[in-house]
Design a protein around this motif. Structure first.
Motif, PDB file in Angstrom:
ATOM      1  N   HIS A 182     -12.225 -54.918 -78.830  1.00  0.00           N
ATOM      2  CA  HIS A 182     -11.663 -56.262 -78.697  1.00  0.00           C
ATOM      3  C   HIS A 182     -12.358 -57.230 -79.650  1.00  0.00           C
ATOM      4  CE1 HIS A 182     -10.203 -55.162 -74.369  1.00  0.00           C
ATOM      5  NE2 HIS A 182      -9.488 -54.598 -75.322  1.00  0.00           N
ATOM      6  N   LEU A 183     -11.752 -57.403 -80.819  1.00  0.00           N
ATOM      7  CA  LEU A 183     -12.340 -58.247 -81.852  1.00  0.00           C
ATOM      8  C   LEU A 183     -11.485 -59.462 -82.157  1.00  0.00           C
ATOM      9  CD1 LEU A 183     -13.747 -55.642 -84.417  1.00  0.00           C
ATOM     10  CD2 LEU A 183     -14.923 -56.797 -82.546  1.00  0.00           C
ATOM     11  N   GLY A 184     -10.532 -59.792 -81.289  1.00  0.00           N
ATOM     12  CA  GLY A 184      -9.673 -60.940 -81.528  1.00  0.00           C
ATOM     13  C   GLY A 184     -10.332 -62.248 -81.137  1.00  0.00           C
ATOM     14  N   PRO A 185      -9.748 -63.373 -81.563  1.00  0.00           N
ATOM     15  CA  PRO A 185     -10.309 -64.686 -81.214  1.00  0.00           C
ATOM     16  C   PRO A 185     -10.217 -64.949 -79.718  1.00  0.00           C
ATOM     17  CG  PRO A 185      -8.190 -64.910 -82.326  1.00  0.00           C
ATOM     18  CD  PRO A 185      -8.564 -63.466 -82.426  1.00  0.00           C
ATOM     19  N   ALA A 233     -12.783 -70.837 -85.499  1.00  0.00           N
ATOM     20  CA  ALA A 233     -14.074 -70.345 -85.010  1.00  0.00           C
ATOM     21  C   ALA A 233     -14.216 -68.857 -85.273  1.00  0.00           C
ATOM     22  CB  ALA A 233     -14.202 -70.642 -83.517  1.00  0.00           C
ATOM     23  N   TRP A 234     -13.139 -68.145 -85.118  1.00  0.00           N
ATOM     24  CA  TRP A 234     -13.124 -66.693 -85.341  1.00  0.00           C
ATOM     25  C   TRP A 234     -13.404 -66.367 -86.800  1.00  0.00           C
ATOM     26  CZ3 TRP A 234      -8.622 -63.375 -86.848  1.00  0.00           C
ATOM     27  CH2 TRP A 234      -8.779 -62.038 -86.468  1.00  0.00           C
ATOM     28  N   GLU A 235     -12.726 -67.068 -87.694  1.00  0.00           N
ATOM     29  CA  GLU A 235     -12.926 -66.799 -89.122  1.00  0.00           C
ATOM     30  C   GLU A 235     -14.319 -67.210 -89.580  1.00  0.00           C
ATOM     31  OE1 GLU A 235      -9.726 -68.503 -91.328  1.00  0.00           O
ATOM     32  OE2 GLU A 235      -8.183 -67.319 -90.299  1.00  0.00           O
ATOM     33  N   ARG A 236     -14.873 -68.268 -88.999  1.00  0.00           N
ATOM     34  CA  ARG A 236     -16.258 -68.654 -89.329  1.00  0.00           C
ATOM     35  C   ARG A 236     -17.233 -67.551 -88.957  1.00  0.00           C
ATOM     36  NH1 ARG A 236     -14.798 -73.776 -87.320  1.00  0.00           N
ATOM     37  NH2 ARG A 236     -15.822 -73.318 -85.323  1.00  0.00           N
ATOM     38  N   GLN A 290      -8.578 -57.911 -87.395  1.00  0.00           N
ATOM     39  CA  GLN A 290      -7.129 -57.995 -87.186  1.00  0.00           C
ATOM     40  C   GLN A 290      -6.555 -56.657 -86.755  1.00  0.00           C
ATOM     41  OE1 GLN A 290      -5.938 -59.449 -91.041  1.00  0.00           O
ATOM     42  NE2 GLN A 290      -5.763 -61.578 -90.324  1.00  0.00           N
ATOM     43  N   ALA A 291      -7.131 -55.582 -87.248  1.00  0.00           N
ATOM     44  CA  ALA A 291      -6.678 -54.245 -86.849  1.00  0.00           C
ATOM     45  C   ALA A 291      -7.074 -53.913 -85.422  1.00  0.00           C
ATOM     46  CB  ALA A 291      -7.247 -53.196 -87.806  1.00  0.00           C
ATOM     47  N   ASN A 292      -7.996 -54.711 -84.847  1.00  0.00           N
ATOM     48  CA  ASN A 292      -8.483 -54.481 -83.484  1.00  0.00           C
ATOM     49  C   ASN A 292      -8.223 -55.694 -82.595  1.00  0.00           C
ATOM     50  OD1 ASN A 292     -10.087 -51.778 -83.437  1.00  0.00           O
ATOM     51  ND2 ASN A 292     -10.665 -52.735 -85.374  1.00  0.00           N
ATOM     52  N   LEU A 293      -7.066 -56.295 -82.752  1.00  0.00           N
ATOM     53  CA  LEU A 293      -6.684 -57.443 -81.922  1.00  0.00           C
ATOM     54  C   LEU A 293      -6.246 -57.034 -80.524  1.00  0.00           C
ATOM     55  CD1 LEU A 293      -4.551 -59.831 -84.185  1.00  0.00           C
ATOM     56  CD2 LEU A 293      -6.830 -60.240 -83.280  1.00  0.00           C
ATOM     57  N   GLU A 294      -5.635 -55.880 -80.403  1.00  0.00           N
ATOM     58  CA  GLU A 294      -4.955 -55.509 -79.164  1.00  0.00           C
ATOM     59  C   GLU A 294      -5.911 -55.567 -77.969  1.00  0.00           C
ATOM     60  OE1 GLU A 294      -1.912 -51.982 -77.649  1.00  0.00           O
ATOM     61  OE2 GLU A 294      -2.698 -51.992 -79.697  1.00  0.00           O
TER      62      GLU A 294
END
Length: 476
Positions: A244-247, A295-298, A323-327
């Motif tokens: 889980h790497l999404g914002p 915040a995520w992109e920072r 982005q490949a690990n948003l799910e």
């Protein structure tokens, strides 16, 4: 002044617990990002749950003492939690003595908060003696809380720096999500002293949204603002194939006005968890100006900065890997940045597919390059932690490229005119080449059945399977 009074992290997942060294480093990280609470509650620590009656071995007890001292030194409250509900006999006073014997050494060592957790247990009284003494589970659990508060109330641990704040009790009920208007929660709200903080995960166990209206409804039932146990970015149990790497999204900017605080539950993957905790910290400290995507992109730029080389390229590689690990429960569905171009290709008329193929090839080549870059710049410990996701990220790129090679080879074999010149391949040679490329794709798809992660969703698999099937109409 931070908006949420409590801004914390709870090591409350199922799976391999973090190491002592990781926890010590986490205290500095938490203090540096505005967090003020750490809760020790790893489900797979046997002394936390199944063997709650047993004291910690001296070596582990010393580690917890050291952790409490480190937390205190950087201004982070340390909560030690115990989960006795699977076997506790509520009516047995000797059981409550055992519970206190478990907690007392830690409180004496400087633990300023105690957690009493009754999550993930049967929602009713099990033992006959408990059924005879208590009208319901709520009464039984409130009884344990009252007895524990009697022990904790007068206790003020002494340190070389003076007297610590009074020990606080954090309580996790057996029903911790959903519709709060139930007999169990109403009775708990009546019986639990107001100073006891009560955990709540929201409408679901892993809630996509946390709203002020829902929070106030919970507060009315519990008789106090809830303390959110926010199950993100945790990826245990049925979510173990996901990273889980999404914002951090879906949290109302005004939530701090209705809740005591938010405590995030991370993943067994320590470094990846810190990345997301860093991004989420901005919400906990400044929710009304928080912008999740920014915040995520920072965060990825900060990670790239810490790695010290190829900063812009590494930041982009990390962003694309994330982005490949948003799910996840916060971001259900496949990652659109990857699935949309694939779906557009699959839905395009045959005459447009050739025009769209270079776009897909560039995407898969980029994944392959960035996979190689991350394999070089990330520290060895991080590569091991993210190993399955990193490996399969690169392998899916190879499958996508192979699928496009099959498409090109079939077109060459079936429709392409003969190339001028004596060196042009014959129709038989082109057909044989297409068969070889298709067989290689079949092998790669077969291998993908053993993949262990959900990186990139199903987009590349769908593309490769479709090309493999259609190519079979022309190449056998």
């Amino acid at each position: 002044m931070p908006a949420f009074a409590i801004r914390g992290v709870i090591e409350g997942f199922y799976g391999p617990p973090w190491s002592h060294g990781q926890r010590l480093a986490l205290m500095d990280f938490l203090a540096g990002h505005g967090y003020n609470l750490y809760v020790y509650a790893p489900k797979d620590d046997p002394y936390h749950r199944e063997r709650w009656r047993e004291p910690y071995p001296p070596s582990q007890l010393n580690e917890l003492r050291e952790l409490a001292a480190r937390a205190r030194s950087v201004g982070v409250a340390f909560c030690f939690a115990v989960s006795p509900g699977l076997s506790l006999r509520y009516a047995d006073d000797t059981e409550l003595d055992r519970l206190w014997a478990k907690l007392e050494p830690l409180v004496q060592a400087g633990v300023t908060h105690v957690g009493l957790f009754f999550d993930d247990i049967p929602p009713h009284l099990v033992h006959p003696e408990d059924q005879a003494r208590f009208p319901s589970l709520a009464e039984a659990q409130a009884h344990v809380v009252q007895r524990l508060l009697e022990r904790l109330g007068p206790l003020q641990p002494q340190t070389g720096e003076g007297t610590l704040p009074a020990v606080r009790l954090l309580f996790c009920p057996t029903q911790y999500h959903g519709d709060p208007d139930t007999p169990y929660l109403r009775r708990l709200g009546e019986l639990l002293p107001r100073e006891v903080a009560v955990f709540w995960t929201g409408p679901q166990v892993c809630s996509r949204e946390l709203t002020v209206d829902h929070t106030r409804a919970v507060a009315r039932i519990l008789g106090r603002p809830p303390l959110f146990w926010d199950n993100y970015p945790v990826n245990d149990s049925m979510m173990a194939t996901e990273l889980h790497l999404g914002p951090y999204t879906g949290r109302d900017p005004g939530l701090w006005q209705a809740a005591q605080g938010v405590v995030l539950n991370p993943m067994p993957q320590y470094t990846a968890s810190r990345w997301i905790l860093a991004a989420a910290s901005t919400y906990l400290t400044r929710p009304e100006t928080y912008e999740p995507q920014a915040a995520w992109e920072r965060t990825w730029r900060a990670v790239a900065e810490s790695l010290g080389r190829d900063r812009e390229a590494v930041a982009q590689a990390l962003l694309h890997f994330a982005q490949a690990n948003l799910e996840s429960p916060l971001h259900p569905g496949p990652p659109e940045a990857y699935t949309e171009p694939i779906e557009a290709f699959l839905q395009a008329p045959p005459e447009e597919k050739l025009l769209r193929a270079p776009e897909l090839e560039a995407l898969f080549q980029r994944i392959s390059r960035e996979h190689a870059l991350l394999g070089v710049v990330l520290p060895e410990e991080t590569r091991r932690e993210l190993g399955p996701w990193l490996e399969e990220y690169g392998r899916w790129a190879a499958i996508g490229l192979q699928a496009l090679r099959v498409l090109e080879a079939v077109l060459q074999a079936v429709w392409a005119p003969m190339v001028e010149g004596g060196g042009a391949a014959s129709p038989t040679e082109r057909l044989s080449a297409a068969r070889r490329e298709r067989e290689r794709l079949r092998e790669l798809l077969q291998e993908s059945l053993t993949f262990r992660t959900r990186v990139l969703g199903d987009g590349i698999r769908n593309l490769a399977v479709r090309i493999f099937q259609v190519s079979g109409l022309f190449v056998r």
